[in-house]
Design a protein around this motif. Sequence first.
Motif, PDB file in Angstrom:
ATOM      1  N   SER A 123       0.798  -1.187   0.113  1.00 24.60           N
ATOM      2  CA  SER A 123       0.013  -0.124  -0.081  1.00 24.60           C
ATOM      3  C   SER A 123       0.765   1.249   0.103  1.00 24.60           C
ATOM      4  CB  SER A 123      -0.988  -0.055   1.214  1.00 24.60           C
ATOM      5  OG  SER A 123      -1.608   1.224   1.190  1.00 24.60           O
ATOM      6  N   MET A 124       1.837   1.207   0.635  1.00 29.18           N
ATOM      7  CA  MET A 124       2.644   2.502   1.079  1.00 29.18           C
ATOM      8  C   MET A 124       3.613   2.930  -0.325  1.00 29.18           C
ATOM      9  SD  MET A 124       3.072   4.963   3.020  1.00 29.18           S
ATOM     10  CE  MET A 124       2.960   4.217   4.762  1.00 29.18           C
ATOM     11  N   ASP A 125       4.062   1.554  -0.940  1.00 28.40           N
ATOM     12  CA  ASP A 125       4.787   1.723  -2.134  1.00 28.40           C
ATOM     13  C   ASP A 125       3.798   2.360  -3.352  1.00 28.40           C
ATOM     14  OD1 ASP A 125       6.821   0.562  -0.923  1.00 28.40           O
ATOM     15  OD2 ASP A 125       6.559  -1.617  -1.704  1.00 28.40           O
ATOM     16  N   PHE A 126       2.746   1.859  -3.271  1.00 27.72           N
ATOM     17  CA  PHE A 126       1.884   2.509  -4.527  1.00 27.72           C
ATOM     18  C   PHE A 126       1.366   3.920  -4.015  1.00 27.72           C
ATOM     19  CE2 PHE A 126       1.131  -1.764  -5.881  1.00 27.72           C
ATOM     20  CZ  PHE A 126       1.306  -1.632  -7.308  1.00 27.72           C
ATOM     21  N   TYR A 127       1.040   4.247  -2.773  1.00 25.09           N
ATOM     22  CA  TYR A 127       0.876   5.777  -2.527  1.00 25.09           C
ATOM     23  C   TYR A 127       2.189   6.616  -2.716  1.00 25.09           C
ATOM     24  CZ  TYR A 127      -3.289   4.362   0.321  1.00 25.09           C
ATOM     25  OH  TYR A 127      -4.336   3.919   0.803  1.00 25.09           O
ATOM     26  N   ASP A 138      -0.746  18.374  -8.691  1.00 26.28           N
ATOM     27  CA  ASP A 138      -2.128  18.420  -8.744  1.00 26.28           C
ATOM     28  C   ASP A 138      -2.736  18.300  -7.535  1.00 26.28           C
ATOM     29  OD1 ASP A 138      -5.033  17.265  -9.001  1.00 26.28           O
ATOM     30  OD2 ASP A 138      -4.642  16.726 -10.863  1.00 26.28           O
ATOM     31  N   GLY A 139      -3.126  19.585  -6.839  1.00 29.84           N
ATOM     32  CA  GLY A 139      -3.429  19.645  -5.503  1.00 29.84           C
ATOM     33  C   GLY A 139      -4.473  18.551  -5.063  1.00 29.84           C
ATOM     34  N   ASP A 140      -5.484  18.604  -5.771  1.00 25.47           N
ATOM     35  CA  ASP A 140      -6.710  17.374  -5.163  1.00 25.47           C
ATOM     36  C   ASP A 140      -5.926  16.156  -5.086  1.00 25.47           C
ATOM     37  OD1 ASP A 140      -9.135  16.799  -4.513  1.00 25.47           O
ATOM     38  OD2 ASP A 140     -10.039  16.973  -6.501  1.00 25.47           O
ATOM     39  N   LEU A 141      -5.529  15.792  -6.323  1.00 28.27           N
ATOM     40  CA  LEU A 141      -5.091  14.416  -6.152  1.00 28.27           C
ATOM     41  C   LEU A 141      -4.049  14.247  -5.037  1.00 28.27           C
ATOM     42  CD1 LEU A 141      -4.970  11.517  -7.723  1.00 28.27           C
ATOM     43  CD2 LEU A 141      -3.617  12.222  -9.337  1.00 28.27           C
ATOM     44  N   PHE A 142      -2.848  14.830  -5.134  1.00 25.88           N
ATOM     45  CA  PHE A 142      -1.815  14.898  -4.388  1.00 25.88           C
ATOM     46  C   PHE A 142      -2.330  14.854  -2.675  1.00 25.88           C
ATOM     47  CE2 PHE A 142       2.031  15.960  -1.678  1.00 25.88           C
ATOM     48  CZ  PHE A 142       3.119  15.318  -2.550  1.00 25.88           C
ATOM     49  N   ALA A 143      -3.229  15.982  -2.412  1.00 25.36           N
ATOM     50  CA  ALA A 143      -3.705  15.989  -1.017  1.00 25.36           C
ATOM     51  C   ALA A 143      -4.411  14.679  -0.788  1.00 25.36           C
ATOM     52  CB  ALA A 143      -4.394  17.237  -0.904  1.00 25.36           C
ATOM     53  N   GLY A 144      -5.350  14.195  -1.698  1.00 16.41           N
ATOM     54  CA  GLY A 144      -5.982  12.941  -1.550  1.00 16.41           C
ATOM     55  C   GLY A 144      -5.074  11.909  -1.086  1.00 16.41           C
ATOM     56  N   THR A 145      -3.975  11.689  -1.784  1.00 10.98           N
ATOM     57  CA  THR A 145      -3.118  10.410  -1.644  1.00 10.98           C
ATOM     58  C   THR A 145      -2.354  10.873  -0.301  1.00 10.98           C
ATOM     59  OG1 THR A 145      -2.839  10.304  -4.079  1.00 10.98           O
ATOM     60  CG2 THR A 145      -1.364   9.416  -2.560  1.00 10.98           C
ATOM     61  N   HIS A 148      -4.587   9.500   2.432  1.00  5.30           N
ATOM     62  CA  HIS A 148      -4.412   8.284   2.511  1.00  5.30           C
ATOM     63  C   HIS A 148      -3.127   7.576   3.204  1.00  5.30           C
ATOM     64  CE1 HIS A 148      -7.996   7.305   0.074  1.00  5.30           C
ATOM     65  NE2 HIS A 148      -7.369   7.743  -1.168  1.00  5.30           N
ATOM     66  N   VAL A 149      -2.111   8.115   2.807  1.00  2.00           N
ATOM     67  CA  VAL A 149      -1.115   7.826   3.627  1.00  2.00           C
ATOM     68  C   VAL A 149      -1.168   8.106   5.184  1.00  2.00           C
ATOM     69  CG1 VAL A 149       1.540   8.417   3.980  1.00  2.00           C
ATOM     70  CG2 VAL A 149       0.275   8.341   1.420  1.00  2.00           C
ATOM     71  N   ALA A 162       0.802  10.319  11.213  1.00  2.69           N
ATOM     72  CA  ALA A 162      -0.331  10.740  10.556  1.00  2.69           C
ATOM     73  C   ALA A 162      -0.599  12.036  10.758  1.00  2.69           C
ATOM     74  CB  ALA A 162      -1.295   9.811  11.175  1.00  2.69           C
ATOM     75  N   LEU A 163      -0.441  12.688  11.963  1.00  2.00           N
ATOM     76  CA  LEU A 163      -0.990  14.113  12.045  1.00  2.00           C
ATOM     77  C   LEU A 163      -0.273  14.955  11.200  1.00  2.00           C
ATOM     78  CD1 LEU A 163      -1.971  16.469  13.758  1.00  2.00           C
ATOM     79  CD2 LEU A 163      -0.153  16.349  15.252  1.00  2.00           C
ATOM     80  N   GLU A 164       1.152  14.877  11.019  1.00  2.00           N
ATOM     81  CA  GLU A 164       1.851  15.757   9.963  1.00  2.00           C
ATOM     82  C   GLU A 164       1.661  15.440   8.739  1.00  2.00           C
ATOM     83  OE1 GLU A 164       6.029  14.615  10.832  1.00  2.00           O
ATOM     84  OE2 GLU A 164       5.980  15.565  12.825  1.00  2.00           O
ATOM     85  N   MET A 165       0.963  14.076   8.192  1.00  2.00           N
ATOM     86  CA  MET A 165       0.734  13.995   6.766  1.00  2.00           C
ATOM     87  C   MET A 165      -0.666  14.533   6.549  1.00  2.00           C
ATOM     88  SD  MET A 165       1.614  12.975   3.981  1.00  2.00           S
ATOM     89  CE  MET A 165       3.143  11.846   4.214  1.00  2.00           C
ATOM     90  N   TRP A 166      -1.685  14.578   7.587  1.00  2.00           N
ATOM     91  CA  TRP A 166      -2.975  15.258   7.431  1.00  2.00           C
ATOM     92  C   TRP A 166      -2.779  16.833   7.562  1.00  2.00           C
ATOM     93  CZ3 TRP A 166      -5.038  10.721  10.642  1.00  2.00           C
ATOM     94  CH2 TRP A 166      -5.995  10.042  10.021  1.00  2.00           C
TER      95      TRP A 166
END
Length: 282
Positions: A123-127, A138-145, A148-149, A162-166
Amino acid sequence: AYSKVEEFRIMEYGENSLESAVLYNNRGTAYLRTGDYREAEIYLLKAYDIMIDNDRCHYHEQSTICTNLSMLYSTMRQYDKALTYVLKSNEIAEKQMKYGRQHIMTLAEVGHAYHNLKEYIKSMDFYFESMENNPQQDGDLFAGTAGHVAQLAYDLGYYQDALEMWESAVSISQQSGLEKRLNFEMFLNGMVKSYMALGKYKEACDVASELWKDLEMNRCTIDEFLDMAGTLVKLSEKLGQTAQSISVLDDIYAMIKADLSEHFIYMSELEREYYVKGIHDA
């Protein structure tokens, strides 16, 4: 059921035509949105059988029908089937244009499919492959991924990561002017969860309070809305902010009594009272 116009078009084009497949796909996604998964599966598979090996079918449509089937099976918690179709979608997108927007999107979807199967390394590899090959940011796509991470890190107990990624997903969304998107509220909710897991209740309450002010009922389900309200009530009480706790409950009661939200229309008055009261008693 089909509308008369759709029935006429299918008769005109032929049941196994590419044009009819587009109608089957549209009908299947409509059933998916309304939660009729049996009918959704029938029509999406019908569209898939026609589209997948049709040379006249654009690669984007072939990739999309695979993605739609993956979404259906993911929603039904049939994660093995979901993975099968999203891998096919990714294969089509990569063959057409490696690291084009469609491919970057399907890479993230494959990551999500492996996440559901608890295959976290894959999962992490593909993300990360999706994020690292998003040159146009691409803001929408990058933020969405990124979201997920963050969820993956949270599920594994890495709450600070998780907090830092959100936080990163929130920042990217703000920079791209995407604050009104549903994902933005999900990112903020993720921050609340992470702060709570880290024992930082004041920070969690601050974010939850802002989210509560901006929450739009037409962009979330009744469960999501009441979950957020319940979280804020519990945080407020934990911090001794009884006035804020009462204020949130008053907001919910007022919303119900004024019947401002279509989410509550199907419930009887008694059911509404019990549903909301359950938050405070939890």
